[in-house]
Design an enzyme around this catalytic site. Sequence first.
Site, PDB file in Angstrom:
ATOM      1  N   ARG A 148    -111.447 -14.467 -38.291  1.00 33.51           N
ATOM      2  CA  ARG A 148    -110.620 -13.242 -38.222  1.00 33.51           C
ATOM      3  C   ARG A 148    -110.360 -12.589 -37.008  1.00 33.51           C
ATOM      4  O   ARG A 148    -109.289 -12.606 -36.389  1.00 33.51           O
ATOM      5  CB  ARG A 148    -110.562 -12.163 -39.444  1.00 33.51           C
ATOM      6  CG  ARG A 148    -110.592 -12.823 -40.653  1.00 33.51           C
ATOM      7  CD  ARG A 148    -110.895 -11.953 -41.817  1.00 33.51           C
ATOM      8  NE  ARG A 148    -112.397 -11.567 -41.752  1.00 33.51           N
ATOM      9  CZ  ARG A 148    -113.157 -11.851 -42.746  1.00 33.51           C
ATOM     10  NH1 ARG A 148    -112.723 -12.075 -43.795  1.00 33.51           N
ATOM     11  NH2 ARG A 148    -114.399 -11.730 -42.649  1.00 33.51           N
ATOM     12  N   GLU A 259    -130.114   0.151 -32.255  1.00 36.81           N
ATOM     13  CA  GLU A 259    -128.856   0.833 -32.049  1.00 36.81           C
ATOM     14  C   GLU A 259    -129.482   2.271 -32.221  1.00 36.81           C
ATOM     15  O   GLU A 259    -130.092   2.580 -33.349  1.00 36.81           O
ATOM     16  CB  GLU A 259    -127.619   0.839 -32.759  1.00 36.81           C
ATOM     17  CG  GLU A 259    -127.091  -0.643 -32.502  1.00 36.81           C
ATOM     18  CD  GLU A 259    -125.757  -0.854 -33.492  1.00 36.81           C
ATOM     19  OE1 GLU A 259    -125.459  -0.145 -34.228  1.00 36.81           O
ATOM     20  OE2 GLU A 259    -125.272  -2.132 -33.053  1.00 36.81           O
ATOM     21  N   HIS A 276    -120.913   1.317 -31.058  1.00 31.80           N
ATOM     22  CA  HIS A 276    -120.448   0.621 -32.436  1.00 31.80           C
ATOM     23  C   HIS A 276    -119.131   0.954 -33.041  1.00 31.80           C
ATOM     24  O   HIS A 276    -119.303   1.428 -34.223  1.00 31.80           O
ATOM     25  CB  HIS A 276    -121.801   0.488 -33.322  1.00 31.80           C
ATOM     26  CG  HIS A 276    -121.631  -0.858 -34.305  1.00 31.80           C
ATOM     27  ND1 HIS A 276    -122.693  -1.362 -34.794  1.00 31.80           N
ATOM     28  CD2 HIS A 276    -120.576  -1.274 -34.609  1.00 31.80           C
ATOM     29  CE1 HIS A 276    -122.409  -2.375 -35.603  1.00 31.80           C
ATOM     30  NE2 HIS A 276    -120.935  -2.322 -35.811  1.00 31.80           N
ATOM     31  N   ILE A 277    -118.293   1.278 -32.174  1.00 34.72           N
ATOM     32  CA  ILE A 277    -116.978   1.900 -32.697  1.00 34.72           C
ATOM     33  C   ILE A 277    -115.877   0.890 -32.705  1.00 34.72           C
ATOM     34  O   ILE A 277    -114.879   1.179 -32.794  1.00 34.72           O
ATOM     35  CB  ILE A 277    -116.445   3.074 -31.600  1.00 34.72           C
ATOM     36  CG1 ILE A 277    -116.624   2.667 -30.222  1.00 34.72           C
ATOM     37  CG2 ILE A 277    -117.551   4.274 -31.843  1.00 34.72           C
ATOM     38  CD1 ILE A 277    -115.881   3.404 -29.306  1.00 34.72           C
TER      39      ILE A 277
HETATM   40  N1  LIG Z   1    -117.980  -3.729 -33.928  1.00 35.90           N
HETATM   41  C1  LIG Z   1    -117.628  -3.457 -34.931  1.00 35.90           C
HETATM   42  O1  LIG Z   1    -117.623  -2.426 -35.324  1.00 35.90           O
HETATM   43  C2  LIG Z   1    -117.302  -4.708 -35.805  1.00 35.90           C
HETATM   44  C3  LIG Z   1    -116.468  -4.382 -36.860  1.00 35.90           C
HETATM   45  C4  LIG Z   1    -116.047  -5.608 -37.807  1.00 35.90           C
HETATM   46  C5  LIG Z   1    -116.722  -6.536 -37.695  1.00 35.90           C
HETATM   47  N2  LIG Z   1    -117.684  -6.929 -36.644  1.00 35.90           N
HETATM   48  C6  LIG Z   1    -118.505  -8.126 -36.585  1.00 35.90           C
HETATM   49  O2  LIG Z   1    -117.549  -9.126 -35.883  1.00 35.90           O
HETATM   50  C7  LIG Z   1    -117.786 -10.429 -36.418  1.00 35.90           C
HETATM   51  C8  LIG Z   1    -116.698 -11.137 -36.606  1.00 35.90           C
HETATM   52  O3  LIG Z   1    -116.034 -10.729 -37.851  1.00 35.90           O
HETATM   53  P1  LIG Z   1    -114.847 -11.702 -38.560  1.00 35.90           P
HETATM   54  O4  LIG Z   1    -114.446 -10.650 -39.617  1.00 35.90           O
HETATM   55  O5  LIG Z   1    -114.091 -12.358 -37.497  1.00 35.90           O
HETATM   56  O6  LIG Z   1    -115.619 -12.603 -39.212  1.00 35.90           O
HETATM   57  P2  LIG Z   1    -115.195 -13.972 -40.070  1.00 35.90           P
HETATM   58  O7  LIG Z   1    -116.041 -14.479 -40.884  1.00 35.90           O
HETATM   59  O8  LIG Z   1    -113.734 -14.125 -40.103  1.00 35.90           O
HETATM   60  O9  LIG Z   1    -115.418 -15.004 -38.387  1.00 35.90           O
HETATM   61  C9  LIG Z   1    -116.513 -15.673 -38.037  1.00 35.90           C
HETATM   62  C10 LIG Z   1    -116.400 -16.961 -37.389  1.00 35.90           C
HETATM   63  O10 LIG Z   1    -117.777 -17.386 -36.702  1.00 35.90           O
HETATM   64  C11 LIG Z   1    -117.877 -18.598 -37.256  1.00 35.90           C
HETATM   65  N3  LIG Z   1    -119.337 -18.834 -37.068  1.00 35.90           N
HETATM   66  C12 LIG Z   1    -120.199 -18.760 -38.023  1.00 35.90           C
HETATM   67  N4  LIG Z   1    -121.618 -19.182 -37.468  1.00 35.90           N
HETATM   68  C13 LIG Z   1    -121.262 -19.702 -36.047  1.00 35.90           C
HETATM   69  C14 LIG Z   1    -122.087 -20.431 -35.341  1.00 35.90           C
HETATM   70  N5  LIG Z   1    -123.395 -20.566 -35.337  1.00 35.90           N
HETATM   71  N6  LIG Z   1    -121.403 -20.970 -33.931  1.00 35.90           N
HETATM   72  C15 LIG Z   1    -120.046 -20.675 -33.952  1.00 35.90           C
HETATM   73  N7  LIG Z   1    -119.641 -20.058 -34.852  1.00 35.90           N
HETATM   74  C16 LIG Z   1    -119.705 -19.659 -35.893  1.00 35.90           C
HETATM   75  C17 LIG Z   1    -117.391 -18.614 -38.393  1.00 35.90           C
HETATM   76  O11 LIG Z   1    -117.246 -20.027 -39.005  1.00 35.90           O
HETATM   77  C18 LIG Z   1    -116.239 -17.811 -38.507  1.00 35.90           C
HETATM   78  O12 LIG Z   1    -115.207 -18.436 -38.115  1.00 35.90           O
HETATM   79  C19 LIG Z   1    -118.913 -10.285 -36.997  1.00 35.90           C
HETATM   80  O13 LIG Z   1    -120.200 -10.218 -36.611  1.00 35.90           O
HETATM   81  C20 LIG Z   1    -118.641  -9.032 -37.742  1.00 35.90           C
HETATM   82  O14 LIG Z   1    -120.004  -8.359 -38.229  1.00 35.90           O
HETATM   83  C21 LIG Z   1    -117.990  -5.795 -35.788  1.00 35.90           C
END
Ligand SMILES: NC(=O)c1ccc[n+]([C@@H]2O[C@H](COP(=O)([O-])OP(=O)(O)OC[C@H]3O[C@@H](n4cnc5c(N)ncnc54)[C@H](O)[C@@H]3O)[C@@H](O)[C@H]2O)c1
Length: 304
Positions: A148, A259, A276-277
């Site tokens: 996503r 963190e 982490h924002i």
């Molecule tokens: N910084 C923040 O505040 C914050 C907020 C929301 C989400 N996040 C993080 O952002 C990240 C992505 O979130 P998202 O909603 O896009 O998730 P998502 O599940 O939509 O996408 C993750 C992608 O990573 C791929 N993936 C999984 N394992 C893999 C590997 N070993 N090698 C390559 N690709 C791999 C999956 O196939 C998927 O397409 C997550 O770690 C989530 O926790 C951070």
Amino acid sequence: MKRVLVCDKVEIEELRLGEDFSIDYRPGIAREELLSVVDGYDVLVVRSRTKVDREIMDRAGSLKLIARPGTGLDNVDLDYAKKKGIEVVNSPEALVEAVSEHTILLMLALSRNLVEAVNSTLSGKWEKEMFFGTELKGKVLGIVGLGRIGARVGYIARSFGMEVKAYDVISIPKGTLDSLSAEMLDLEEILPIADFVTIHVPLTNETRHMLNARRIGMMKTGSYLVNTSRGGVIDEQALIDALRLGRIAGAALDVFETEPPSESLRKAPNILLTPHIGGQTKEAQRHAVTIIAEKIRNYFNTVR
Ligand SMILES: NC(=O)c1ccc[n+]([C@@H]2O[C@H](COP(=O)([O-])OP(=O)(O)OC[C@H]3O[C@@H](n4cnc5c(N)ncnc54)[C@H](O)[C@@H]3O)[C@@H](O)[C@H]2O)c1
């Protein structure tokens, strides 16, 4: 009437559940108090503060659903919930725009020395000649994890004129690839050619220290690394070493192995750190609760 207990601060006006639900909003409820009142509730709504462990679930005789607006579920014992037949829902889809925009912000801030330039000017200096940046246009963006957030970052980056190369373990729909004009490559093919590498994978056994010393060593000289996904995906010591040696031009991190981040990371050269924002916008937080309300209603409409 279904009883809902909201244990953490949320945008409560967005929790529109309808007349079949009664909501008790007790943000900041202490654990002892929660243990004594939890029996009789059908739904618990929590953020990251409230720990929903075995003890809580054992006390909650009527609990059917744990709802977490947003992403992280580290505070919920998922295995035990599954064992007890308690469903757990969250709303990661609500944070996509916020995290994507934060990622682009970090890329721009790195490439234009934004923080140093602001600090210098605020201190009364006029160091115009110090701050020569680079442009995003025409640069190669390597996206690790084209889910996503990764895909949305790619879409915005395309509008800056960046070229997108991506790596994922699943097969990405052709429509997504076409809209990004993206090429899928192996991670180790991307690292030597990307001017910016941005990480958007979950933290799993496979992704822990995915960017280790060897792989950071494969990155293009003078490139930038951005991580808004999860701490632990990058070996922080290896990153510090690469920054000290000037192997890469800079890094920007929103997430950390521990963190708040370690002192050695804070003192590394050419590093930008945010607390982490990524997902913290007003819109995302509201949207997260709206989606959770929908998921709660759907659960009781379709399942029970
Ligand atoms: N910084 C923040 O505040 C914050 C907020 C929301 C989400 N996040 C993080 O952002 C990240 C992505 O979130 P998202 O909603 O896009 O998730 P998502 O599940 O939509 O996408 C993750 C992608 O990573 C791929 N993936 C999984 N394992 C893999 C590997 N070993 N090698 C390559 N690709 C791999 C999956 O196939 C998927 O397409 C997550 O770690 C989530 O926790 C951070």
